[in-house]
Design a protein around this motif. Structure first.
Motif, PDB file in Angstrom:
ATOM      1  N   GLU A 203       0.830  -1.207   0.000  1.00  0.00           N
ATOM      2  CA  GLU A 203       0.000   0.000   0.000  1.00  0.00           C
ATOM      3  C   GLU A 203       0.867   1.261   0.000  1.00  0.00           C
ATOM      4  OE1 GLU A 203      -3.498  -1.907   2.821  1.00  0.00           O
ATOM      5  OE2 GLU A 203      -1.601  -1.258   3.695  1.00  0.00           O
ATOM      6  N   PRO A 204       0.885   2.015  -1.092  1.00  0.00           N
ATOM      7  CA  PRO A 204       1.663   3.263  -1.127  1.00  0.00           C
ATOM      8  C   PRO A 204       0.946   4.379  -0.369  1.00  0.00           C
ATOM      9  CG  PRO A 204       0.552   2.924  -3.217  1.00  0.00           C
ATOM     10  CD  PRO A 204       0.262   1.702  -2.394  1.00  0.00           C
ATOM     11  N   GLN A 205       1.683   5.077   0.474  1.00  0.00           N
ATOM     12  CA  GLN A 205       1.173   6.237   1.191  1.00  0.00           C
ATOM     13  C   GLN A 205       1.918   7.485   0.689  1.00  0.00           C
ATOM     14  OE1 GLN A 205      -1.407   5.698   3.490  1.00  0.00           O
ATOM     15  NE2 GLN A 205      -1.282   3.617   2.657  1.00  0.00           N
ATOM     16  N   GLU A 206       1.668   8.619   1.307  1.00  0.00           N
ATOM     17  CA  GLU A 206       2.278   9.849   0.821  1.00  0.00           C
ATOM     18  C   GLU A 206       3.796   9.810   0.909  1.00  0.00           C
ATOM     19  OE1 GLU A 206       2.029  14.700   1.498  1.00  0.00           O
ATOM     20  OE2 GLU A 206       1.046  13.326   2.904  1.00  0.00           O
ATOM     21  N   SER A 227       8.401   5.369  -0.285  1.00  0.00           N
ATOM     22  CA  SER A 227       7.279   5.238  -1.222  1.00  0.00           C
ATOM     23  C   SER A 227       7.727   5.164  -2.678  1.00  0.00           C
ATOM     24  CB  SER A 227       6.299   6.397  -1.038  1.00  0.00           C
ATOM     25  OG  SER A 227       6.950   7.630  -1.295  1.00  0.00           O
ATOM     26  N   LYS A 228       8.924   5.636  -2.984  1.00  0.00           N
ATOM     27  CA  LYS A 228       9.340   5.657  -4.389  1.00  0.00           C
ATOM     28  C   LYS A 228       9.671   4.278  -4.946  1.00  0.00           C
ATOM     29  CE  LYS A 228      14.102   6.877  -3.176  1.00  0.00           C
ATOM     30  NZ  LYS A 228      15.053   8.000  -3.127  1.00  0.00           N
ATOM     31  N   ILE A 229       9.757   3.247  -4.085  1.00  0.00           N
ATOM     32  CA  ILE A 229      10.011   1.903  -4.624  1.00  0.00           C
ATOM     33  C   ILE A 229       8.708   1.223  -5.026  1.00  0.00           C
ATOM     34  CG2 ILE A 229      11.983   1.727  -3.063  1.00  0.00           C
ATOM     35  CD1 ILE A 229      10.474  -0.505  -1.591  1.00  0.00           C
ATOM     36  N   ALA A 230       7.562   1.810  -4.656  1.00  0.00           N
ATOM     37  CA  ALA A 230       6.278   1.178  -4.945  1.00  0.00           C
ATOM     38  C   ALA A 230       6.059   0.908  -6.434  1.00  0.00           C
ATOM     39  CB  ALA A 230       5.139   2.013  -4.368  1.00  0.00           C
ATOM     40  N   PRO A 231       6.306   1.885  -7.332  1.00  0.00           N
ATOM     41  CA  PRO A 231       6.081   1.601  -8.761  1.00  0.00           C
ATOM     42  C   PRO A 231       6.910   0.430  -9.283  1.00  0.00           C
ATOM     43  CG  PRO A 231       6.283   3.965  -8.393  1.00  0.00           C
ATOM     44  CD  PRO A 231       6.665   3.297  -7.116  1.00  0.00           C
ATOM     45  N   ALA A 232       8.140   0.290  -8.792  1.00  0.00           N
ATOM     46  CA  ALA A 232       8.980  -0.818  -9.252  1.00  0.00           C
ATOM     47  C   ALA A 232       8.419  -2.162  -8.790  1.00  0.00           C
ATOM     48  CB  ALA A 232      10.410  -0.634  -8.728  1.00  0.00           C
ATOM     49  N   LEU A 233       7.924  -2.224  -7.560  1.00  0.00           N
ATOM     50  CA  LEU A 233       7.335  -3.460  -7.066  1.00  0.00           C
ATOM     51  C   LEU A 233       6.077  -3.814  -7.856  1.00  0.00           C
ATOM     52  CD1 LEU A 233       7.613  -3.169  -3.162  1.00  0.00           C
ATOM     53  CD2 LEU A 233       9.031  -4.504  -4.715  1.00  0.00           C
ATOM     54  N   VAL A 234       5.217  -2.826  -8.055  1.00  0.00           N
ATOM     55  CA  VAL A 234       3.972  -3.085  -8.777  1.00  0.00           C
ATOM     56  C   VAL A 234       4.257  -3.510 -10.210  1.00  0.00           C
ATOM     57  CG1 VAL A 234       1.826  -2.048  -9.609  1.00  0.00           C
ATOM     58  CG2 VAL A 234       2.665  -1.504  -7.318  1.00  0.00           C
ATOM     59  N   LEU A 235       5.221  -2.870 -10.834  1.00  0.00           N
ATOM     60  CA  LEU A 235       5.580  -3.228 -12.206  1.00  0.00           C
ATOM     61  C   LEU A 235       6.020  -4.680 -12.294  1.00  0.00           C
ATOM     62  CD1 LEU A 235       6.260  -2.507 -15.163  1.00  0.00           C
ATOM     63  CD2 LEU A 235       8.543  -1.878 -14.369  1.00  0.00           C
ATOM     64  N   ARG A 236       6.898  -5.083 -11.401  1.00  0.00           N
ATOM     65  CA  ARG A 236       7.388  -6.460 -11.421  1.00  0.00           C
ATOM     66  C   ARG A 236       6.247  -7.449 -11.208  1.00  0.00           C
ATOM     67  NH1 ARG A 236      10.050 -10.330 -13.641  1.00  0.00           N
ATOM     68  NH2 ARG A 236      10.815 -11.925 -12.219  1.00  0.00           N
ATOM     69  N   LEU A 237       5.348  -7.143 -10.277  1.00  0.00           N
ATOM     70  CA  LEU A 237       4.224  -8.026 -10.006  1.00  0.00           C
ATOM     71  C   LEU A 237       3.288  -8.105 -11.211  1.00  0.00           C
ATOM     72  CD1 LEU A 237       3.498  -6.982  -6.321  1.00  0.00           C
ATOM     73  CD2 LEU A 237       4.321  -9.213  -7.099  1.00  0.00           C
ATOM     74  N   LYS A 238       3.110  -6.982 -11.906  1.00  0.00           N
ATOM     75  CA  LYS A 238       2.276  -6.993 -13.111  1.00  0.00           C
ATOM     76  C   LYS A 238       2.900  -7.862 -14.195  1.00  0.00           C
ATOM     77  CE  LYS A 238      -0.304  -2.638 -12.944  1.00  0.00           C
ATOM     78  NZ  LYS A 238      -0.514  -1.340 -13.616  1.00  0.00           N
ATOM     79  N   LEU A 239       4.202  -7.769 -14.335  1.00  0.00           N
ATOM     80  CA  LEU A 239       4.886  -8.602 -15.326  1.00  0.00           C
ATOM     81  C   LEU A 239       4.743 -10.085 -14.986  1.00  0.00           C
ATOM     82  CD1 LEU A 239       8.146  -6.497 -15.811  1.00  0.00           C
ATOM     83  CD2 LEU A 239       6.377  -6.902 -17.542  1.00  0.00           C
ATOM     84  N   GLU A 278      -0.615   2.757  -7.202  1.00  0.00           N
ATOM     85  CA  GLU A 278      -1.385   1.517  -7.258  1.00  0.00           C
ATOM     86  C   GLU A 278      -1.135   0.663  -6.015  1.00  0.00           C
ATOM     87  OE1 GLU A 278      -2.007  -0.245 -11.485  1.00  0.00           O
ATOM     88  OE2 GLU A 278       0.007   0.590 -11.449  1.00  0.00           O
ATOM     89  N   ALA A 279      -2.230   0.286  -5.342  1.00  0.00           N
ATOM     90  CA  ALA A 279      -2.153  -0.652  -4.223  1.00  0.00           C
ATOM     91  C   ALA A 279      -2.346  -2.070  -4.760  1.00  0.00           C
ATOM     92  CB  ALA A 279      -3.218  -0.329  -3.182  1.00  0.00           C
ATOM     93  N   VAL A 280      -1.706  -3.027  -4.113  1.00  0.00           N
ATOM     94  CA  VAL A 280      -1.758  -4.423  -4.557  1.00  0.00           C
ATOM     95  C   VAL A 280      -2.134  -5.309  -3.379  1.00  0.00           C
ATOM     96  CG1 VAL A 280      -0.445  -6.368  -5.478  1.00  0.00           C
ATOM     97  CG2 VAL A 280      -0.042  -4.060  -6.361  1.00  0.00           C
ATOM     98  N   VAL A 281      -3.051  -6.233  -3.619  1.00  0.00           N
ATOM     99  CA  VAL A 281      -3.377  -7.272  -2.642  1.00  0.00           C
ATOM    100  C   VAL A 281      -3.170  -8.622  -3.312  1.00  0.00           C
ATOM    101  CG1 VAL A 281      -5.141  -8.318  -1.186  1.00  0.00           C
ATOM    102  CG2 VAL A 281      -5.030  -5.840  -1.409  1.00  0.00           C
TER     103      VAL A 281
END
Length: 567
Positions: A203-206, A227-239, A278-281
């Protein structure tokens, strides 16, 4: 300390009447052929238990025997011995006794391991005997990846710097095993598997990224990162799950498979755009655990007998109700596994498919291509099924098709989100389903909840608080019944929560002639009166109270259930 060959383990076990002379001779003959230790040979042949072998070794050395199941471990103290060495020498640090460390070993006769552990911890050590299975479980649980995850998150944050993330370059690099984002995700999954987490929340916060695990139905903070690592994590999970990496404005659902600690884990992923990203569950479904049987669900015997009779009928609808995460799908699949034979054609319509059963045709709903529940269900009826499972009655059209199928010679299973069994039929009517169709098709409704169980390792007698006493009095739980009340004080086995594992509580409303007649007419009062008569003493709350007075769960847990099922 004597060497292992000087310990007459077999003679000692005969003296304690754990084994006979014939069993000892049989084990000695096997030992000569395979070279394994005598204790292990005796255990593998089911002549003795691990505990009996450990207790016997402890008496011979002599050394204390410690049952790790009831021992409150200190994780910081355990880390004096690195995980790799703990696994290699099958040893853990238990406590400090002055200048000496007490170390638990599954093989206390291993002098090489004794000397190696002493050198690593740079202290004199005393030995306690523990069983190997308990030792392995403790090591898996205690050497969690919390510090590693936080460190990898910091490393990834430093690598990304303050600049805007170049998704193209990151996509090119994520395949390398050394990429910090890959290592971070591997550690997160590893830690979640060790502590039996059912869900991972990213869950990304401010100003920070929060990673939480859901354990036994309750969320626990795992770590916080930049919080700036969130996009990289979400991207990898999407891939990993084959989602559209360019779409960040709409929710997406997918799934992928991972191998974690020799376990195959199916991962269901759902993304959702939030104000800060983007939040991920992710829901973790472990395949090694196997399908739960009806006996393992924990249904009361009288209810289980009736439920078994109902699911072996040729037609009708069986509904399972409860909130998200109450185990509805597990109950339905236990029923399907019970009736899954070569003579039965079973088709499921699900979104998503959570478990895989051999011999069953499973269809995944896909709203993007208009492959809806109702559309699939119409097609399924042309496949000549005997049993149909509809993942959820989401709309009136799906409900009516399912009820018609139940009326025309099919056995139909499905779920609904309702408070209790009695209100389920009215929910179907509210959805626009004709009352006569509901009354003539539904065979039974099961409502269920999951209660957290008191940790076996730290459970202790408990006196209720003033607020709890008032509630117990309202529920007519007499003070004479308080003797069995328990709670967990919190220990290393339950990660300090006082709970470990969950137990199901159920109520079942069976459609007999009186209830069917009342349901077919517009008389809510008559229906509820008859339903309450059938469920008297067998409601969700009464089942939960029974678990509480036996010490399996706490007063607080049952109070939580009562808030969900009562007006």
């Amino acid at each position: 300390m004597a060497r292992s060959e000087k310990i007459r383990l077999g003679d000692l076990m005969i003296l304690q009447k754990f084994i006979s002379q014939e069993q000892l001779q049989f084990a000695l003959d096997q030992q000569k052929r395979n070279g394994r230790k005598l204790g292990r040979v005796l255990i593998d042949n089911a002549f003795v238990t691990e505990e009996q072998v450990a207790e016997t070794l402890a008496k011979q050395i002599p050394a204390p025997y410690i049952n790790l199941k009831y021992y409150n471990l200190n994780p910081e103290l355990m880390r004096l011995l690195p995980e790799s060495q703990a696994r290699r020498f099958r040893a853990i640090v238990l406590e400090v006794r002055g200048d000496v460390l007490l170390v638990g070993m599954s093989d206390p006769t291993d002098l090489f391991a004794f000397d190696a552990v002493s050198r690593i911890v740079k202290r004199d050590i005393d030995i306690a005997v523990v069983t190997e299975s308990q030792l392995t479980e403790v090591i898996n649980r205690a050497y969690r990846r919390t510090d590693e995850i936080s460190g990898l998150a910091r490393e990834l944050s430093e690598d990304l710097g303050d600049a805007y993330i170049d998704f193209g370059k990151l996509t090119d690099n994520v395949g390398t095993e050394e990429a910090p984002v890959v290592k971070l995700l591997q550690s997160v999954f590893d830690d979640a598997t060790q502590i039996r987490a059912s869900d991972i929340h990213i869950e990304p916060q401010e100003k920070k990224l929060i990673i939480r695990f859901r354990i036994d139905g309750v969320l626990h903070l795992q770590t916080e990162a930049d919080s700036k690592i969130a996009p990289a994590l979400v991207l990898r999970l999407k891939l990993m799950s084959g989602l559209d990496i360019s779409e960040k404005r709409l929710p997406q659902d997918g799934r992928f498979h991972v191998r974690v600690r020799e376990q195959n884990v199916d991962v269901r992923i759902a993304t959702c755009p939030t104000h800060y990203g983007e939040a991920v569950v992710m829901r973790l479904l472990r395949q090694e655990h196997g399908m739960v049987t009806l006996e393992q669900l924990g249904m009361p015997t009288d209810m289980l007998v009736r439920f078994r009779e109902i699911i072996h009928r040729n037609s009708g609808m069986v509904l399972v109700t409860g909130p998200t995460g109450s185990g509805k799908t597990t109950t339905l699949y236990a029923a399907l596994a019970e009736i899954n034979t070569i003579e039965q054609k079973i088709i499921t319509v699900e979104d998503p498919i959570e478990y895989r059963l051999v011999g069953i045709n499973q269809v995944q709903v896909n709203e993007k291509i208009d492959l809806t529940f109702s559309r699939v269900l119409r097609s399924v009826l042309r496949q000549d099924p005997d049993v149909i499972l509809v993942g959820e009655m989401r709309d009136a059209e799906t409900a009516q098709i399912g009820l018609r199928a139940a009326m025309t010679g099919h056995l139909v299973f499905s779920t609904l989100h309702t408070r209790d069994a009695a209100s389920t039929l009215f929910r179907l009517v509210d959805m626009g389903t004709p009352r006569f169709m509901v009354a003539s098709s539904v065979q039974a409704v099961i409502a269920q909840r999951l209660l957290r169980r008191v940790c076996e390792s730290c459970g202790e007698s408990y006196l209720p608080t003033t607020q709890e006493i008032r509630w117990l009095e309202v529920e007519n739980v007499l003070p004479t019944q308080w003797g069995g009340l328990k709670h967990g004080r919190g220990c290393s086995h339950c990660n300090g929560t006082g709970y470990r594992g969950r137990v199901g509580v159920y109520e079942m409303l069976e459609m007999n002639q009186a209830i069917t007649k009342a349901a077919a007419h517009d008389s809510v009062t008559d229906f509820m009166r008859i339903a309450h008569q059938q469920l008297h003493g067998k409601t969700l709350l009464s089942r939960a109270l029974a678990q509480m007075v036996q010490g399996f769960t706490t007063v607080a847990e049952v109070m939580r259930i009562s808030n969900q099922v009562e007006d």
